[in-house]
Design a protein around this motif. Structure first.
Motif, PDB file in Angstrom:
ATOM      1  N   HIS A   1      39.957  24.757  40.993  1.00 39.70           N
ATOM      2  CA  HIS A   1      39.611  26.005  41.663  1.00 39.70           C
ATOM      3  C   HIS A   1      40.476  27.154  41.156  1.00 39.70           C
ATOM      4  O   HIS A   1      39.983  28.266  40.956  1.00 39.70           O
ATOM      5  CB  HIS A   1      39.776  25.869  43.181  1.00 39.70           C
ATOM      6  N   ILE A   2      41.763  26.867  40.998  1.00 45.42           N
ATOM      7  CA  ILE A   2      42.682  27.902  40.527  1.00 45.42           C
ATOM      8  C   ILE A   2      42.306  28.347  39.118  1.00 45.42           C
ATOM      9  O   ILE A   2      42.339  29.552  38.794  1.00 45.42           O
ATOM     10  CB  ILE A   2      44.136  27.393  40.577  1.00 45.42           C
TER      11      ILE A   2
ATOM     12  N   ASN B   1      33.472  36.842  44.975  1.00 46.36           N
ATOM     13  CA  ASN B   1      33.610  35.428  44.594  1.00 46.36           C
ATOM     14  C   ASN B   1      35.075  35.037  44.428  1.00 46.36           C
ATOM     15  O   ASN B   1      35.503  33.955  44.849  1.00 46.36           O
ATOM     16  CB  ASN B   1      32.847  35.157  43.296  1.00 46.36           C
ATOM     17  N   ILE B   2      35.849  35.909  43.801  1.00 49.09           N
ATOM     18  CA  ILE B   2      37.280  35.639  43.618  1.00 49.09           C
ATOM     19  C   ILE B   2      37.977  35.555  44.969  1.00 49.09           C
ATOM     20  O   ILE B   2      38.777  34.641  45.225  1.00 49.09           O
ATOM     21  CB  ILE B   2      37.931  36.733  42.736  1.00 49.09           C
TER      22      ILE B   2
ATOM     23  N   HIS C   1      40.437  32.293  49.176  1.00 45.48           N
ATOM     24  CA  HIS C   1      40.469  31.878  50.586  1.00 45.48           C
ATOM     25  C   HIS C   1      40.320  30.363  50.718  1.00 45.48           C
ATOM     26  O   HIS C   1      41.023  29.727  51.523  1.00 45.48           O
ATOM     27  CB  HIS C   1      39.341  32.578  51.358  1.00 45.48           C
ATOM     28  N   GLU C   2      39.416  29.761  49.916  1.00 43.07           N
ATOM     29  CA  GLU C   2      39.229  28.311  49.948  1.00 43.07           C
ATOM     30  C   GLU C   2      40.495  27.587  49.498  1.00 43.07           C
ATOM     31  O   GLU C   2      40.899  26.578  50.085  1.00 43.07           O
ATOM     32  CB  GLU C   2      38.039  27.916  49.063  1.00 43.07           C
TER      33      GLU C   2
ATOM     34  N   TYR D   1      45.268  24.405  50.708  1.00 49.88           N
ATOM     35  CA  TYR D   1      46.718  24.211  50.664  1.00 49.88           C
ATOM     36  C   TYR D   1      47.328  24.249  52.059  1.00 49.88           C
ATOM     37  O   TYR D   1      48.361  23.631  52.310  1.00 49.88           O
ATOM     38  CB  TYR D   1      47.370  25.258  49.752  1.00 49.88           C
ATOM     39  N   GLY D   2      46.717  24.955  52.981  1.00 47.77           N
ATOM     40  CA  GLY D   2      47.164  24.909  54.367  1.00 47.77           C
ATOM     41  C   GLY D   2      47.011  23.518  54.947  1.00 47.77           C
ATOM     42  O   GLY D   2      47.899  23.016  55.648  1.00 47.77           O
ATOM     43  N   LEU D   3      45.879  22.857  54.638  1.00 47.07           N
ATOM     44  CA  LEU D   3      45.658  21.490  55.100  1.00 47.07           C
ATOM     45  C   LEU D   3      46.643  20.526  54.442  1.00 47.07           C
ATOM     46  O   LEU D   3      47.155  19.598  55.083  1.00 47.07           O
ATOM     47  CB  LEU D   3      44.215  21.070  54.791  1.00 47.07           C
ATOM     48  N   ILE D   4      46.883  20.745  53.132  1.00 43.32           N
ATOM     49  CA  ILE D   4      47.836  19.883  52.412  1.00 43.32           C
ATOM     50  C   ILE D   4      49.230  20.018  53.009  1.00 43.32           C
ATOM     51  O   ILE D   4      49.921  19.029  53.275  1.00 43.32           O
ATOM     52  CB  ILE D   4      47.850  20.245  50.916  1.00 43.32           C
ATOM     53  N   PHE D   5      49.618  21.264  53.247  1.00 42.93           N
ATOM     54  CA  PHE D   5      50.951  21.508  53.802  1.00 42.93           C
ATOM     55  C   PHE D   5      51.082  20.864  55.178  1.00 42.93           C
ATOM     56  O   PHE D   5      52.105  20.250  55.499  1.00 42.93           O
ATOM     57  CB  PHE D   5      51.202  23.016  53.898  1.00 42.93           C
TER      58      PHE D   5
END
Length: 421
Positions: A204-205, A234-235, A240-241, A246-250
């Motif tokens: 994604h990045i 789109n960017i 945001h995705e 990364y919020g979920l990962i953290f």
């Protein structure tokens, strides 16, 4: 001060144990349990001074015997002289123990066993010699053989106790290591799951970077103006995705740490032992001939062992990288204390830090270390992480003194009330 407290505690326990005894030869000559616990404590707590411990134990035994006698018979004058010779037993035992075991002979149990027999035999012989008015060898030579047999029997009991305690300690350590291994395995599996999502987000990045660069080119060349808005949206949506992922990962990593890393704590000496062993393995695996020296002023129990391990490991790794493949590389870890603080220092004789780099060494991403064979550069996160843990998590202070081409020393100060449990 800590050693004196240990001596006093040992003296009290030995004095209490001395009240368990049997009388032999004369009514006042006791074969007590105190002379069993006395060498056991000297073996288990190597920092106890045998001289001091022997004298303090003798004094406490003497006082307690007189007190017990006075309670039982209502007077103490008779006990003052009757129990005085027992002082010689503990004092002489401490002296013999010091000279026979001062080279840490405890590691050889056979020699240790023989030395304890000598300590026990001669200390009791001296007491009995004084108690019987220096006539032991004139009329009671047969007693000597009995004292020797008692010395063998009591020393056997002492060694059985020591071996049993060591075996029990090994079992506890094994259980602790097994529990930590299971916990580590569970944590690793959880982190592997989070790493999968991090790798997934790398794509994604890359897409975001590609789209952002395309938008930049279009704007720079004033092309496809009607697509600018859609590309920007789109960017923003992709960013945001990524942020959400990364919020979920953290949160997942935070849950792993909160649920599984709340250990009750560890002794500092155990933290240092693990650190030393792992760093020696690290140096050996990279072919570096680096000597590691660890000096600890006192042991303490802490629940901040993970933070301390992260701090010291990063600093020592930094020192090892600064030294490189040299034949005379040396890293010294030193721990001292004052009335309020623990003070840690890690110094090396590596390449040092240039004056122009000294202000940036704690900045995230800053690094002067590059592998010219592979072109890989160090991530530059170690010292930034160390500073964050020391100052933000532990409320401490970190300072660095370095001379280019001579070496570097990091000094860390943390309050005892923060680290000690």
């Amino acid at each position: 001060m800590g050693n004196l407290k240990g001596v006093l505690k040992t003296g009290v326990i030995v004095a209490l144990a001395s009240q368990i005894y049997i009388n032999l030869f004369t009514s006042d000559f006791n074969i007590s349990f105190g002379l069993i616990l006395f060498p056991v404590f000297l073996f288990l707590f190597r920092k106890l001074n045998p001289y001091q411990t022997g004298m303090i134990s003798a004094l406490f035994v003497y006082i307690l015997r007189i007190f017990a006698f006075s309670v039982r018979y209502g007077e103490y004058s008779t006990a003052l002289l009757a129990y005085l010779p027992e002082l010689f037993s503990y004092v002489s035992y401490g002296i013999f123990y010091h000279f026979l075991n001062r080279k840490n002979i405890q590691t050889d149990l056979t020699k240790f066993f023989m030395n304890l027999i000598i300590c026990d035999f001669f200390s009791n012989l001296i007491e009995l010699y004084v108690r019987m008015q220096w006539k032991l060898f004139d009329s009671e030579l047969s007693i000597v053989g009995m004292i020797f047999m008692i010395a063998i029997a009591r020393t056997t009991i002492i060694c059985i106790i020591i071996v049993a305690l060591q075996y029990h300690k090994i079992l506890i350590l094994q259980q602790d290591h097994e529990n930590r291994y299971r916990k580590l395995l569970w944590i690793t599996s959880q982190l592997k799951t989070e790493m999968y999502w991090m790798e997934k987000n790398m794509d994604h990045i890359e897409n975001v970077m590609s789209n952002a660069y395309s938008l930049f080119e279009n704007i720079s060349n004033d092309e496809c103006r009607d697509e600018w808005a859609d590309m920007s949206v789109n960017i923003a949506r992709d960013v945001h995705e990524i942020k959400k992922e990364y919020g979920l990962i953290f949160r997942g990593i935070e849950e792993v740490i909160d649920n599984k890393l709340h250990d009750s704590g560890m002794n500092f000496k155990d933290v240092v032992k693990i650190l030393k062993d792992s760093m020696l393995i690290q140096a050996s695996s990279e072919g570096d001939n680096i000597s590691l020296e660890f000096n600890i002023s006192e042991n303490f129990y802490t629940d901040k062992h993970y933070q301390l391990m992260s701090i010291f490991r990063n600093l020592i790794m930094n020192s090892m990288e600064a030294i490189g493949p040299r034949d005379n590389g040396k890293i010294v870890f030193r721990h001292t204390t004052d009335s309020e603080n623990h003070i840690f220092s890690i110094c090396d004789n590596g390449c040092g830090i240039k004056t122009e780099d000294s202000e940036n060494i704690f900045s995230a991403g800053f690094s002067t270390k590059i592998n010219y064979e592979t072109g890989q550069i160090n991530r530059g996160l170690g010292l930034s992480l160390v500073k964050d843990i020391v100052e933000k998590q532990l409320g401490g202070k970190i300072e660095v003194n370095s001379k280019h081409s001579q070496g570097t020393e990091f000094n860390i100060t943390i309050l005892k009330q923060i680290l000690n449990v």
